[in-house]
Write a protein that holds these residues in place. Structure first.
Motif, PDB file in Angstrom:
ATOM      1  N   LEU A  41       0.733  -1.215  -0.036  1.00 38.75           N
ATOM      2  CA  LEU A  41       0.082   0.085   0.254  1.00 38.75           C
ATOM      3  C   LEU A  41       0.781   1.252  -0.194  1.00 38.75           C
ATOM      4  CD1 LEU A  41      -2.903  -0.650   2.405  1.00 38.75           C
ATOM      5  CD2 LEU A  41      -3.105  -0.104   0.055  1.00 38.75           C
ATOM      6  N   LYS A  42       1.995   1.379   0.776  1.00 41.27           N
ATOM      7  CA  LYS A  42       2.828   2.120   0.936  1.00 41.27           C
ATOM      8  C   LYS A  42       3.518   2.682  -0.377  1.00 41.27           C
ATOM      9  CE  LYS A  42       3.564   2.450   5.906  1.00 41.27           C
ATOM     10  NZ  LYS A  42       4.838   2.379   6.797  1.00 41.27           N
ATOM     11  N   GLU A  43       3.752   1.517  -1.282  1.00 39.16           N
ATOM     12  CA  GLU A  43       4.320   1.817  -2.267  1.00 39.16           C
ATOM     13  C   GLU A  43       3.442   2.426  -3.456  1.00 39.16           C
ATOM     14  OE1 GLU A  43       7.342   1.919  -5.167  1.00 39.16           O
ATOM     15  OE2 GLU A  43       7.485   1.581  -3.219  1.00 39.16           O
ATOM     16  N   ILE A  44       2.190   1.709  -3.428  1.00 40.80           N
ATOM     17  CA  ILE A  44       1.168   2.429  -4.326  1.00 40.80           C
ATOM     18  C   ILE A  44       1.016   3.675  -4.111  1.00 40.80           C
ATOM     19  CG2 ILE A  44      -1.330   2.301  -5.252  1.00 40.80           C
ATOM     20  CD1 ILE A  44      -1.232  -0.943  -4.349  1.00 40.80           C
ATOM     21  N   ILE A  45       0.867   4.494  -2.983  1.00 42.23           N
ATOM     22  CA  ILE A  45       0.623   5.634  -2.583  1.00 42.23           C
ATOM     23  C   ILE A  45       1.812   6.538  -2.808  1.00 42.23           C
ATOM     24  CG2 ILE A  45      -0.041   7.235  -0.477  1.00 42.23           C
ATOM     25  CD1 ILE A  45      -1.330   4.875   0.731  1.00 42.23           C
ATOM     26  N   ARG A  46       3.048   5.935  -2.670  1.00 39.71           N
ATOM     27  CA  ARG A  46       4.236   6.850  -2.854  1.00 39.71           C
ATOM     28  C   ARG A  46       4.146   7.094  -4.597  1.00 39.71           C
ATOM     29  NH1 ARG A  46       7.413   3.798  -0.568  1.00 39.71           N
ATOM     30  NH2 ARG A  46       7.650   5.033   1.453  1.00 39.71           N
ATOM     31  N   GLU A  47       3.789   6.066  -5.258  1.00 39.29           N
ATOM     32  CA  GLU A  47       3.831   6.313  -6.888  1.00 39.29           C
ATOM     33  C   GLU A  47       2.728   7.064  -7.198  1.00 39.29           C
ATOM     34  OE1 GLU A  47       3.463   2.514  -8.420  1.00 39.29           O
ATOM     35  OE2 GLU A  47       5.582   1.595  -7.749  1.00 39.29           O
ATOM     36  N   ALA A  48       1.581   7.046  -6.542  1.00 38.10           N
ATOM     37  CA  ALA A  48       0.557   7.891  -6.937  1.00 38.10           C
ATOM     38  C   ALA A  48       0.989   9.430  -6.280  1.00 38.10           C
ATOM     39  CB  ALA A  48      -0.759   7.505  -6.049  1.00 38.10           C
ATOM     40  N   GLU A  49       1.606   9.544  -5.471  1.00 38.22           N
ATOM     41  CA  GLU A  49       1.981  10.736  -4.984  1.00 38.22           C
ATOM     42  C   GLU A  49       2.926  11.242  -6.301  1.00 38.22           C
ATOM     43  OE1 GLU A  49       4.332  10.756  -1.548  1.00 38.22           O
ATOM     44  OE2 GLU A  49       2.792  11.590  -0.329  1.00 38.22           O
ATOM     45  N   THR A  50       3.543  10.481  -6.749  1.00 37.10           N
ATOM     46  CA  THR A  50       4.577  11.051  -7.914  1.00 37.10           C
ATOM     47  C   THR A  50       3.517  11.474  -9.116  1.00 37.10           C
ATOM     48  OG1 THR A  50       6.159   9.637  -7.304  1.00 37.10           O
ATOM     49  CG2 THR A  50       6.268  10.297  -9.470  1.00 37.10           C
ATOM     50  N   VAL A  51       2.519  10.627  -9.518  1.00 34.79           N
ATOM     51  CA  VAL A  51       1.514  10.959 -10.381  1.00 34.79           C
ATOM     52  C   VAL A  51       0.784  12.185 -10.245  1.00 34.79           C
ATOM     53  CG1 VAL A  51      -0.342  10.214 -11.902  1.00 34.79           C
ATOM     54  CG2 VAL A  51       1.481   8.511 -11.139  1.00 34.79           C
ATOM     55  N   ALA A  52       0.320  12.332  -9.050  1.00 35.02           N
ATOM     56  CA  ALA A  52      -0.355  13.591  -8.622  1.00 35.02           C
ATOM     57  C   ALA A  52       0.734  14.969  -8.760  1.00 35.02           C
ATOM     58  CB  ALA A  52      -0.689  13.475  -7.016  1.00 35.02           C
ATOM     59  N   GLU A  53       1.829  14.735  -8.479  1.00 37.65           N
ATOM     60  CA  GLU A  53       2.828  15.936  -8.709  1.00 37.65           C
ATOM     61  C   GLU A  53       2.781  16.311 -10.079  1.00 37.65           C
ATOM     62  OE1 GLU A  53       6.488  14.908  -6.781  1.00 37.65           O
ATOM     63  OE2 GLU A  53       5.574  14.926  -4.616  1.00 37.65           O
ATOM     64  N   GLU A  63      -7.734   9.407 -10.220  1.00 41.92           N
ATOM     65  CA  GLU A  63      -7.107   9.519 -11.535  1.00 41.92           C
ATOM     66  C   GLU A  63      -5.716   8.773 -11.357  1.00 41.92           C
ATOM     67  OE1 GLU A  63     -10.258  12.536 -12.149  1.00 41.92           O
ATOM     68  OE2 GLU A  63      -9.040  11.873 -10.395  1.00 41.92           O
ATOM     69  N   GLU A  64      -5.074   9.004 -10.170  1.00 46.00           N
ATOM     70  CA  GLU A  64      -3.780   8.602  -9.972  1.00 46.00           C
ATOM     71  C   GLU A  64      -3.864   7.160  -9.872  1.00 46.00           C
ATOM     72  OE1 GLU A  64      -3.289  12.659  -9.574  1.00 46.00           O
ATOM     73  OE2 GLU A  64      -4.604  11.537  -8.494  1.00 46.00           O
ATOM     74  N   ILE A  65      -4.880   6.589  -9.328  1.00 41.78           N
ATOM     75  CA  ILE A  65      -5.013   5.067  -9.145  1.00 41.78           C
ATOM     76  C   ILE A  65      -5.345   4.556 -10.674  1.00 41.78           C
ATOM     77  CG2 ILE A  65      -6.199   3.003  -7.698  1.00 41.78           C
ATOM     78  CD1 ILE A  65      -4.618   5.100  -6.140  1.00 41.78           C
ATOM     79  N   VAL A  66      -6.170   4.975 -11.169  1.00 37.03           N
ATOM     80  CA  VAL A  66      -6.223   4.525 -12.613  1.00 37.03           C
ATOM     81  C   VAL A  66      -5.242   4.433 -13.437  1.00 37.03           C
ATOM     82  CG1 VAL A  66      -7.683   5.113 -14.946  1.00 37.03           C
ATOM     83  CG2 VAL A  66      -8.805   5.109 -12.498  1.00 37.03           C
ATOM     84  N   PHE A  67      -4.323   5.582 -13.121  1.00 31.09           N
ATOM     85  CA  PHE A  67      -3.151   5.730 -14.159  1.00 31.09           C
ATOM     86  C   PHE A  67      -2.245   4.394 -13.785  1.00 31.09           C
ATOM     87  CE2 PHE A  67       1.448   6.909 -14.763  1.00 31.09           C
ATOM     88  CZ  PHE A  67       1.277   7.413 -16.058  1.00 31.09           C
ATOM     89  N   LEU A  68      -2.148   4.364 -12.454  1.00 32.51           N
ATOM     90  CA  LEU A  68      -1.137   3.179 -11.989  1.00 32.51           C
ATOM     91  C   LEU A  68      -1.555   1.913 -12.664  1.00 32.51           C
ATOM     92  CD1 LEU A  68      -0.492   4.554  -8.399  1.00 32.51           C
ATOM     93  CD2 LEU A  68       1.048   4.602 -10.473  1.00 32.51           C
ATOM     94  N   LEU A  69      -2.958   1.625 -12.762  1.00 28.10           N
ATOM     95  CA  LEU A  69      -3.478   0.257 -12.949  1.00 28.10           C
ATOM     96  C   LEU A  69      -3.813   0.416 -14.454  1.00 28.10           C
ATOM     97  CD1 LEU A  69      -6.159  -0.078 -10.220  1.00 28.10           C
ATOM     98  CD2 LEU A  69      -4.016  -1.262 -10.409  1.00 28.10           C
ATOM     99  N   ARG A  70      -3.337   1.330 -15.253  1.00 30.51           N
ATOM    100  CA  ARG A  70      -3.703   1.405 -16.584  1.00 30.51           C
ATOM    101  C   ARG A  70      -3.393  -0.080 -17.490  1.00 30.51           C
ATOM    102  NH1 ARG A  70       1.002   3.794 -15.413  1.00 30.51           N
ATOM    103  NH2 ARG A  70       2.779   3.866 -16.857  1.00 30.51           N
TER     104      ARG A  70
END
Length: 289
Positions: A41-53, A63-70
């Motif tokens: 979970l922490k790794e997913i949130i960390r990657e989602a933070e990068t997408v949000a930035e 939107e960030e979660i959808v991008f990670l699961l694209r």
């Protein structure tokens, strides 16, 4: 975060049972699973933070979660189906309330105000319906040609991994008495989102990750945490099945997701009984490998 240590030992224990482990999994296995899921979970949130930035957003949204699961269209479809079910439930509840008021209207004029309020409410979307609309919009932003949206809405290509899981769990349930089946069925309904604030505190504890995460994003993270447990349990049983199979050719045969001998019932390896799968709890070694 300050305060007492937050954990999901009891919930994860039940979720593991719901995916086919014994009713009381090994404590070391549950603790290991809890650590693995929290780390994921922490790794997913960390990657989602990068997408949000990158999107110049101050918060983590769907939107960030959808991008990670694209690249995982099956998980996106399951999230869509989950949100669709919630939205449908809200609509049915709202329609039932309106119908009740209409039936009473002719007999009690004091209900006029209530009826008018409900009529105004019916013109708006519920929170669950808005979540579904938001999710579809996020898919559309990512999917130029609309193929991904169509895939999520339709039941076309089957998710073979999930079909195999459902077949395994159906086989497990056949050998349970009524009391054990009731406990098994209840275990399959346990989710992290049953304690939303606790889930957020647990996922973010011991880190400097952003806590500015929308409710819809947390719903998706709840699904991903739940699904991660399912995948680990699935893989552990698959490896146990391989260890029990001595025929080298049979080891390489995929699990059947259909029955070519219908109406005869067949569940994969004829030499492996349900007790072979659930005769003992999953061990930490089986989970970690």
């Amino acid at each position: 975060m300050n305060g007492a240590k937050v954990g999901f030992f009891s919930e994860i224990e039940k979720i593991m049972h719901g995916f086919g482990d014994v009713p009381n999994p090994l404590r070391m296995s549950v603790e290991l699973m809890e650590n693995l899921i929290k780390k994921e979970l922490k790794e997913i949130i960390r990657e989602a933070e990068t997408v949000a930035e990158f999107r110049m957003s101050s918060k983590i949204d769907i939107e960030e979660i959808v991008f990670l699961l694209r690249r995982n269209k099956f998980k996106l479809r399951r999230i869509y189906k989950c949100l669709e079910t919630k939205a449908l439930g809200s609509k049915i509840e709202k329609d039932a309330s309106e119908e009740f008021c209409k039936e009473e209207y002719d007999f009690d004029l004091a209900r006029v105000d209530r009826l008018l309020r409900l009529e105004k409410l019916s013109q708006r979307n519920s929170k669950n319906e808005r979540n579904l609309i938001h999710f579809v919009k996020a898919l559309e932003e990512l999917d130029t040609f609309g193929d991904l949206v169509d895939f999520c809405k339709e039941e076309g290509e089957p998710d073979l991994a999930r079909v195999d899981r459902l077949l395994r769990l159906e086989k497990v349930s056949r050998d349970l008495d009524s009391a054990r089946y009731e406990a098994f069925a209840k275990a399959r309904t346990v989710r992290f989102s049953c304690a939303k604030q606790k889930f957020a505190q647990w996922a973010l504890s011991g880190s400097e990750l952003s806590s500015n995460i929308t409710e819809l994003a947390w719903l998706a993270l709840d699904f991903l945490a739940f699904e991660a447990i399912g995948q680990i349990v699935d893989t552990s049983f698959l490896l146990r099945k391989t260890d029990h199979t001595t025929d080298s050719i049979q080891q390489r045969m995929p699990s059947l997701t259909s029955n070519p001998g219908f109406p005869s019932v067949y569940f994969g390896n004829a030499g492996l009984t349900c007790a072979g799968l659930l005769g003992k709890p999953l061990t930490p070694d089986e989970i970690i490998r």
